[in-house]
Design an enzyme around this catalytic site. Structure first.
Site, PDB file in Angstrom:
ATOM      1  N   ASN A  11       0.876  -1.167   0.000  1.00 17.38           N
ATOM      2  CA  ASN A  11       0.000   0.000   0.000  1.00 17.38           C
ATOM      3  C   ASN A  11       0.915   1.219   0.000  1.00 17.38           C
ATOM      4  OD1 ASN A  11      -1.788   2.039   0.476  1.00 17.38           O
ATOM      5  ND2 ASN A  11      -2.878   0.996   2.133  1.00 17.38           N
ATOM      6  N   ARG A  93      -2.386  -1.847  -3.697  1.00 19.23           N
ATOM      7  CA  ARG A  93      -3.548  -0.984  -3.587  1.00 19.23           C
ATOM      8  C   ARG A  93      -3.367   0.174  -4.550  1.00 19.23           C
ATOM      9  NH1 ARG A  93      -5.124   3.266   1.010  1.00 19.23           N
ATOM     10  NH2 ARG A  93      -7.214   3.676   0.245  1.00 19.23           N
ATOM     11  N   HIS A 182     -12.786   3.712  -1.047  1.00 16.92           N
ATOM     12  CA  HIS A 182     -12.908   2.735   0.047  1.00 16.92           C
ATOM     13  C   HIS A 182     -13.644   1.481  -0.428  1.00 16.92           C
ATOM     14  CE1 HIS A 182     -12.843   6.181   3.263  1.00 16.92           C
ATOM     15  NE2 HIS A 182     -11.637   5.658   3.135  1.00 16.92           N
ATOM     16  N   ARG A 243     -10.815  16.712   6.178  1.00 18.42           N
ATOM     17  CA  ARG A 243     -11.484  17.063   4.912  1.00 18.42           C
ATOM     18  C   ARG A 243     -12.909  17.522   5.193  1.00 18.42           C
ATOM     19  NH1 ARG A 243     -10.398  11.499   1.993  1.00 18.42           N
ATOM     20  NH2 ARG A 243      -8.656  11.101   3.393  1.00 18.42           N
ATOM     21  N   ASP A 283      -8.620  14.126  15.388  1.00 23.30           N
ATOM     22  CA  ASP A 283      -8.699  12.759  15.880  1.00 23.30           C
ATOM     23  C   ASP A 283      -9.915  12.584  16.791  1.00 23.30           C
ATOM     24  OD1 ASP A 283      -6.569  10.313  16.294  1.00 23.30           O
ATOM     25  OD2 ASP A 283      -7.871  10.610  18.030  1.00 23.30           O
ATOM     26  N   GLY A 331     -11.700   3.101  12.052  1.00 24.07           N
ATOM     27  CA  GLY A 331     -11.308   3.395  13.431  1.00 24.07           C
ATOM     28  C   GLY A 331     -12.434   3.985  14.270  1.00 24.07           C
ATOM     29  N   ILE A 332     -13.212   4.913  13.695  1.00 23.10           N
ATOM     30  CA  ILE A 332     -14.309   5.535  14.441  1.00 23.10           C
ATOM     31  C   ILE A 332     -15.502   4.574  14.525  1.00 23.10           C
ATOM     32  CG2 ILE A 332     -15.953   7.452  14.453  1.00 23.10           C
ATOM     33  CD1 ILE A 332     -13.786   9.150  13.022  1.00 23.10           C
ATOM     34  N   GLU A 385      -8.446  -3.953   4.917  1.00 20.57           N
ATOM     35  CA  GLU A 385      -8.267  -3.782   3.478  1.00 20.57           C
ATOM     36  C   GLU A 385      -7.107  -4.617   2.958  1.00 20.57           C
ATOM     37  OE1 GLU A 385      -8.739   0.463   4.399  1.00 20.57           O
ATOM     38  OE2 GLU A 385      -9.491   0.655   2.361  1.00 20.57           O
TER      39      GLU A 385
END
Ligand code: ADP
Length: 399
Positions: A11, A93, A182, A243, A283, A331-332, A385
Site C-alpha cells: 500500500n 492498492r 474505500h 477534509r 482525531d 477506526g471511528i 483492506e
C-alpha cells in the site's frame, strides 16, 4: 491438503508505505512493515513480526532514509527479503481505476499505462501507487502482480448515481463524475456481514459506513454498490478528520478567489472537517475526550459528524427501499460508542434500534449491536483492506 501460499500486499501512499505478508488460506499475517513520514527527514520504519507458536510479536523501529515513495517501497522490500519471505504474488492498492477498472487487474504494461491515464483524477495518490508498483515489479519480476482499486467496487453505480448535474461533456471528455472510494473496505465488510448472517450477499440490502480518517458511506443493493458518498475524489460526502466533505460549491469558488487554488485546496483537504470545526484535533478519540471535559467546540464537531452520517443513511434507506443492516467500520465506526449512539438515534425512524448496553460493552470483533426487537440489524465489522487485497490478489493471480 490446500497448499500454503505467500502473498505480499503493498500500500504505497505519498506519505506512508505499508507492506504486509499474508499466508493463505490461513490468512496469518507474519510480517508487517510500515514506513511513515516518507519524504521528510523524520521518516521511520516500523516492523512487526508475529512469532510462531503464539509468542508475543516482535517490534522493531528505526530511522529510515526514505526521500520518496519509491525508496520507501525499496526499504520495505528489503525487510521482506531479510525476513526470508518469497511471495507467490504481490497485490498493490491503487486508489483510482477510473471507468476502466470494474475489478482488480493482473498487472502488465497496458494496465500500468491505464493507471497512469487515471493520474489526472487522483494526482496525489496514483503517482505514488505507480512508483511502488514499478519498484516491486523490478524487484520481483517473476511473480504475478495485481492492482486492486479503491474505485472498482463502485463501478456498478448507474448514471443517476454517478453523474453530477453539470454539462454532460465534462463527463464524456474529462471523466468528471462520481467514482467513490474505500471500495475494498465496503465490499469486504458487506461480504463479512453476509457471512455473519449466514446469508448470500445477493439477498441483502446494506448501508456500510467506513468511518476512519477518511469517511464514506455506501448503499449496497444485493451485493452491488448503488450509491456512495465520496465523489470524483475522496473529498466529497461525509465530514472527515481534516477534509470538509460536502460544501456548497460556491464556497470552493469563494475560497479560491480569497486564497488561490492551492490555498483553497489546503483549507478543504487539510484544515477542515473535525479539525476545522473543533479547532482542536482531527482525531475523534481526542475530541471525545475534550468534549467530555467540557470543550464545546469539540462537542459540536462530534455532533455535526454524527448528524451528517445519519442524514446519509436516511437518504440511502430511501434509495434501497428497505435495509437489512447498517454496518459500522473504520477506526471511528469500530471504536466510538458515542458516534454509533448518535448516528443510531437518528435511525430509529427506520426501525434500527441500538441496544445501548451492547453498544457500551467491551466486546471487540464482529458483533450485532441492535436490540432484539430492531427491524434493522446494526453491525460492527472490523475492516481489513490489506487482507481483502491479499485474497483478491490470490484469486486473480491464480496462485
Ligand atoms: P485511517 O482512515 O487513516 O485508516 P482509522 O480507520 O485508523 O484511520 O481511523 C482513525 C480514527 O479512528 C481517528 O479519528 C481515531 O481517533 C478514531 N478512533 C480510534 N480508536 C478510537 C476510540 N477508541 N474511540 C473513538 N475514536 C477512535
Amino acid at each position: 491438503m490446500v497448499q500454503k501460499r505467500t502473498i505480499a500486499v503493498v500500500n504505497c501512499g505519498s506519505s506512508s508505505v505499508k507492506l504486509d505478508v499474508f499466508f493463505l488460506p490461513s490468512e496469518d499475517n507474519p510480517l508487517s512493515v510500515l514506513v511513515e513520514r516518507v519524504g521528510t527527514a523524520e521518516a521511520r520504519l516500523v516492523q512487526k513480526r508475529a512469532s510462531a507458536g503464539g509468542e508475543p510479536e516482535q517490534r522493531e523501529e528505526h530511522a529510515a532514509n526514505a526521500p520518496d515513495s519509491a525508496s520507501a517501497v525499496a526499504l520495505a522490500l528489503d525487510e521482506l527479503t531479510r525476513a526470508g519471505f518469497v511471495p507467490d504474488a504481490v497485490g498493490h492498492r491503487v486508489v483510482h481505476g477510473g471507468e476502466r477498472f470494474a475489478e482488480a487487474a493482473l498487472i502488465d504494461d497496458a494496465v500500468v499505462a491505464a493507471i497512469d491515464a487515471c493520474v489526472p483524477l487522483a494526482p496525489l495518490h496514483n503517482p505514488a501507487n505507480l512508483a511502488g508498483l514499478a519498484v516491486a515489479r523490478a524487484r520481483l519480476p517473476n511473480v504475478p502482480h495485481v492492482a486492486v482499486f479503491d474505485t472498482a467496487f463502485h463501478q456498478t453505480l448507474g448514471p443517476e448515481a454517478f453523474l453530477y448535474a453539470i454539462p454532460r461533456a465534462l463527463h464524456e471528455q474529462h471523466g468528471i463524475r462520481r467514482y467513490g472510494f474505500h471500495g475494498t473496505s465496503h465490499g469486504y465488510v458487506a461480504e463479512r456481514a453476509a457471512r455473519f448472517f449466514g446469508r448470500d450477499p445477493t439477498t441483502l440490502n446494506l448501508v456500510t459506513l467506513h468511518l476512519g480518517n477518511g469517511c464514506s458511506a455506501c448503499a449496497i443493493s444485493r451485493g452491488r454498490s448503488v450509491d456512495t458518498s465520496m465523489g470524483m475524489t475522496p473529498l466529497e460526502g461525509l465530514m472527515m478528520g481534516t477534509r470538509s466533505g460536502d460544501v456548497d460549491p460556491a464556497v470552493v469558488l469563494r475560497l479560491a478567489r480569497m486564497h488561490g487554488i492551492d490555498g483553497a485546496e489546503r483549507l478543504l483537504l487539510k484544515e477542515s472537517g473535525l479539525l476545522g470545526v473543533s479547532r482542536t484535533s482531527h482525531d475523534m478519540r481526542d475530541l471525545e475526550q475534550a468534549a467530555a471535559e467540557g470543550n464545546a467546540d469539540a462537542d459540536l464537531a462530534v455532533r455535526i459528524f454524527a448528524r451528517r452520517v445519519a442524514k446519509v443513511v436516511g437518504s440511502y434507506a430511501v434509495l434501497l427501499g428497505d435495509i437489512d443492516a447498517v454496518i459500522f467500520t473504520g477506526g471511528i465506526g469500530e471504536n466510538s460508542r458515542r458516534v454509533r449512539r448518535e448516528v443510531c438515534q437518528g435511525l430509529r425512524v427506520l426501525g434500527a434500534l441500538l441496544d445501548d448496553r451492547k453498544n457500551a460493552g467491551d466486546l471487540v470483533g464482529e458483533r450485532d449491536l441492535a436490540s432484539s426487537d430492531s427491524r434493522v440489524r446494526i453491525l460492527v465489522i472490523p475492516t481489513d483492506e490489506e487482507r481483502a487485497i491479499a485474497q483478491e490478489t490470490a484469486r486473480l493471480a491464480r496462485v
